[in-house]
Write an enzyme that holds these catalytic residues in place. Structure first.
Site, PDB file in Angstrom:
ATOM      1  N   ASP A 445       0.732  -0.725   0.058  1.00 20.71           N
ATOM      2  CA  ASP A 445       0.422   0.296  -0.075  1.00 20.71           C
ATOM      3  C   ASP A 445       0.557   0.971   0.299  1.00 20.71           C
ATOM      4  O   ASP A 445       2.153   1.444   0.347  1.00 20.71           O
ATOM      5  CB  ASP A 445      -0.759   0.037   1.226  1.00 20.71           C
ATOM      6  CG  ASP A 445      -1.748   1.200   0.977  1.00 20.71           C
ATOM      7  OD1 ASP A 445      -2.412   1.672   0.105  1.00 20.71           O
ATOM      8  OD2 ASP A 445      -2.826   0.359   1.903  1.00 20.71           O
ATOM      9  N   ASP A 513     -11.010   1.638  -3.345  1.00 19.86           N
ATOM     10  CA  ASP A 513     -11.270   1.185  -1.602  1.00 19.86           C
ATOM     11  C   ASP A 513     -12.733   1.691  -1.744  1.00 19.86           C
ATOM     12  O   ASP A 513     -13.614   1.018  -0.540  1.00 19.86           O
ATOM     13  CB  ASP A 513     -11.016   2.849  -0.338  1.00 19.86           C
ATOM     14  CG  ASP A 513      -9.143   2.389  -0.554  1.00 19.86           C
ATOM     15  OD1 ASP A 513      -9.380   0.993  -0.335  1.00 19.86           O
ATOM     16  OD2 ASP A 513      -8.878   3.408   0.276  1.00 19.86           O
TER      17      ASP A 513
END
Length: 690
Positions: A445, A513
């Site tokens: 990430d 997301d």
């Protein structure tokens, strides 16, 4: 295929359906000749013999015709190359030679000790272009701007620009607008690819989904970038792009140093936007994405079930439920390391939390493997929390501007990955981590942008922007070489780092997301214009969607939405009823059957997600899969039939679910009914050629 004329001044690259030609004039000017359908070398020679039109007053005869415009001389277009030395600025190059080998054409130029090599390679119908700059002189050369390529389009009327724009949780939104005079500039000044634009553009004049000419360009760079689309005063169009957002300075090359730009790839398609997409997908599966011939497994990620409230026993309980549902890869997300009980601490300390995992990660990984699943973890190596052992030991390792206020997004700072000591620390930490337990997958990430991109003590801190990305690539390459069985997923708060550069080093990407199944249809629609389903991670999460919009949707709609890519599950399985778990098992089993077609087949966008009925189709050999979604149905408006594509009109196709036999010509021209009705309904249709 690469061909050269006898005089060595005209070159033609040829793919299955397209060609690309360029020519060196007797005055040493590198002219663009052709980019479009296949032509013969004799055709390229004919184009080379055509004189350029006389320029209008105040205009340049070179502008709009040069293959790679540099700064300096009688040029007014945006330069692809801008350099500065202690003596002068700009370039006045001369041609030295051309070379071929390995399917690549290399054109070598020189200017006062600076070597400039233009690289060309045709892969399928995609042309890869990049530039190498070698400083062979005694002094330092500053690269103010070094773009990978300038693409020149043929003279047409009414160009239309397609781009993918967005923001966090709403990435990859397709928009098409008419191109006007002047420049349209897309890019990122954030240090990563960004949620706001994917580094891709497409241009057409009248193309539909399956018909007409489309030109597309995509940049392979995971840092700040810029693509400028310019319609010049004579209506010609050029596309220039590369690393870095502005001209403030990219790198300094000392004597003996060199720099190679990222690839800027381009294609021409005569098959509309769908044909262009399928060409991009085939190119990435064949030449870009590692191990793309291996289907990605169904994963379960525990983040939405636990947040930071992680314990080994709770992870084991989730793993047992995931395995019972047919999941193949179990992933522990944020919270397993350091003092990580919130987003305020622990980043940088890549050791298992001693209380939560007293025996390290190996006992949990062994348990997951014993359930028949692979084991994965989440990391964010390029970041650090001020509340961490790493920052306390090395506060100088972060990007910062001395004497300025420090920005902290999500309570974290960006490590200066351009530093060799930071690179070595991350290698040691991650290599030890991947060696400590049987880890099969890493979700990598990157959760904040560059803001205070300073490097105290470095005389040319601008190099941080490019060197960070190059160090990231080198670290991923090193880890993959040392741990070849480990798969990597690129994530940046969702879709903030998706490009051809990161995809050449990762197995899949986290698309957004936003896991709401309706919102994801628009994200996935835009994403599919450049990237294949094989890399597009998509999750089924809980309903109502508590993270974003509170929308409630059926498990059927959520699964069929996520089955358009690499299927994952991210809900709290301990709260799912036995009926829901049983239904999930059936959907996962179905996905495993259709997975080779979805992940490796040719994609056809049948109806875009604009409300009502939308659908996509995948074709691989004699197998066809259709995924259809009905957002809402109004009284008296039955959903239309779906006209399929990519089938043989003379063949018959059996529906594997109903046993009905359909003629290919009927499916192509009259379509088939989906049987969908009501709100948030969805269907999977499987056809097999008889």
């Amino acid at each position: 295929m690469l061909q050269t004329t006898h005089d060595g001044r005209t070159w033609l690259l040829t793919g299955p359906t397209s060609g690309y030609a360029l020519h060196l004039t007797e005055h040493g000017e590198l002219r663009h000749l052709h980019w479009g359908p296949r032509i013969e070398l004799a055709d390229a020679e004919t184009l080379a013999a055509r004189p350029l039109p006389d320029p209008w007053p105040f205009e340049s005869a070179l502008d709009g015709h040069e293959e790679y415009p540099v700064e300096g001389g009688p040029r007014f277009v945006r330069p692809a190359l801008s350099v500065r030395t202690a003596e002068r600025r700009g370039t006045e190059w001369t041609f030295e030679r051309y070379e071929t080998g390995g399917g690549e054409l290399r054109l070598r130029f020189c200017d006062s000790g600076l070597g400039i090599t233009l690289h060309y390679r045709m892969r399928g119908d995609v042309v890869e272009r990049r530039v190498t700059l070698d400083n062979q002189g005694p002094g330092t050369v500053e690269l103010l701007r070094a773009d990978s390529a300038t693409w020149t389009l043929p003279h047409r009327e009414g160009w239309r620009l397609s781009q993918l724009h967005g923001r966090w949780a709403a990435e990859s939104r397709l928009v098409r607008t008419g191109l006007t005079y002047g420049e349209k500039v897309l890019g990122s000044r954030r240090g990563h690819t960004g949620h706001q634009h994917l580094p891709w553009v497409a241009l057409d004049t009248s193309a539909t989904e399956e018909h007409g000419e489309v030109y597309g360009c995509a940049l392979g760079w995971s840092g700040s970038w810029r693509i400028a689309v310019a319609q010049l005063p004579d209506a010609r169009v050029q596309i220039t792009g590369g690393a870095g957002y502005d001209d403030s300075g990219l790198l300094r090359l000392r004597a003996g140093e060199s720099y190679t730009t990222p690839v800027f790839a381009g294609l021409w398609s005569g098959g509309g936007h769908g044909g262009a997409s399928r060409t991009w997908h085939a190119y990435q599966r064949t030449y870009v994405v590692p191990d793309a011939d291996r289907d990605r497994p169904v994963l379960y990620n525990s983040w939405e079930a636990t947040g930071f409230d992680i314990s080994e026993e709770r992870q084991r309980a989730l793993a047992r439920r995931a395995a019972a549902a047919g999941v193949e890869l179990f992933v522990v997300d944020d919270g397993w390391f350091g003092a990580r009980t919130s987003d305020r601490a622990g980043l940088g300390d890549w050791r298992p939390h001693p209380d939560r995992f007293p025996g390290g990660l190996k006992p949990l990984a062994d348990h997951v493997h014993g359930l028949g699943m692979e084991f994965g973890i989440w990391v964010e190596p390029e970041m650090v929390n001020p509340d961490s052992d790493l920052y306390r030991a090395h506060p100088d390792w972060v990007q910062h501007q001395p004497g300025r206020k420090r920005t902290e997004f999500r309570n974290q700072l960006v490590l200066n990955l351009a530093r060799e000591d930071v690179q070595e620390y991350l290698w040691e930490q991650l290599h030890a981590l991947l060696s400590s337990a049987p880890i099969d997958y890493v979700k990598w990430d990157f959760n904040r942008c560059f803001t205070d991109a300073g490097w105290p003590g470095e005389p040319y801190p601008q190099r941080l922007w490019a060197d960070h990305v190059r160090a990231l690539y080198a670290l991923l390459d090193r880890l993959r070489a040392a741990h070849p069985r480990v798969a990597f997923e690129s994530c940046s708060g969702g879709g903030g780092r998706i490009d051809l550069g990161i995809l050449s080093r990762t197995d899949q990407v986290w698309t957004s997301d936003n896991t709401d199944p309706l919102d994801r249809l628009a994200v996935q629609h835009g994403f599919s214009h450049i990237h294949p389903a094989r890399v597009m991670a998509a999750w089924v999460t809980d309903s109502p969607n508590s993270m974003l919009n509170g929308r409630a949707s059926s498990l059927r709609f959520r699964f069929v939405s996520a089955m358009a890519g690499v299927l994952g599950v991210g809900g709290d399985l301990t709260r799912w009823t036995e009926e829901e778990l049983a239904e999930a098992r059936d959907w996962i089993a179905l996905y495993k059957e259709i997975r080779p077609v979805v992940q490796r087949g040719d994609l056809y966008r049948l109806r875009p997600p604009r409300g009502g009925l939308s659908a996509v189709q995948y074709v691989r050999g004699g197998e066809t899969v259709v995924l259809a979604w009905l957002q809402a149905q109004h009284h008296g408006e039955p959903p239309p039939a779906l006209r399929l594509r990519g089938l043989d009109p003379a063949a018959s196709y059996a529906c594997r679910d109903t046993g009905e036999v359909h003629r290919g010509a009927v499916l192509l021209h009259h379509g088939m009914r989906t049987g969908l009705r009501g709100d948030f309904d969805a269907a999977v249709i499987r056809l097999r050629r008889i």
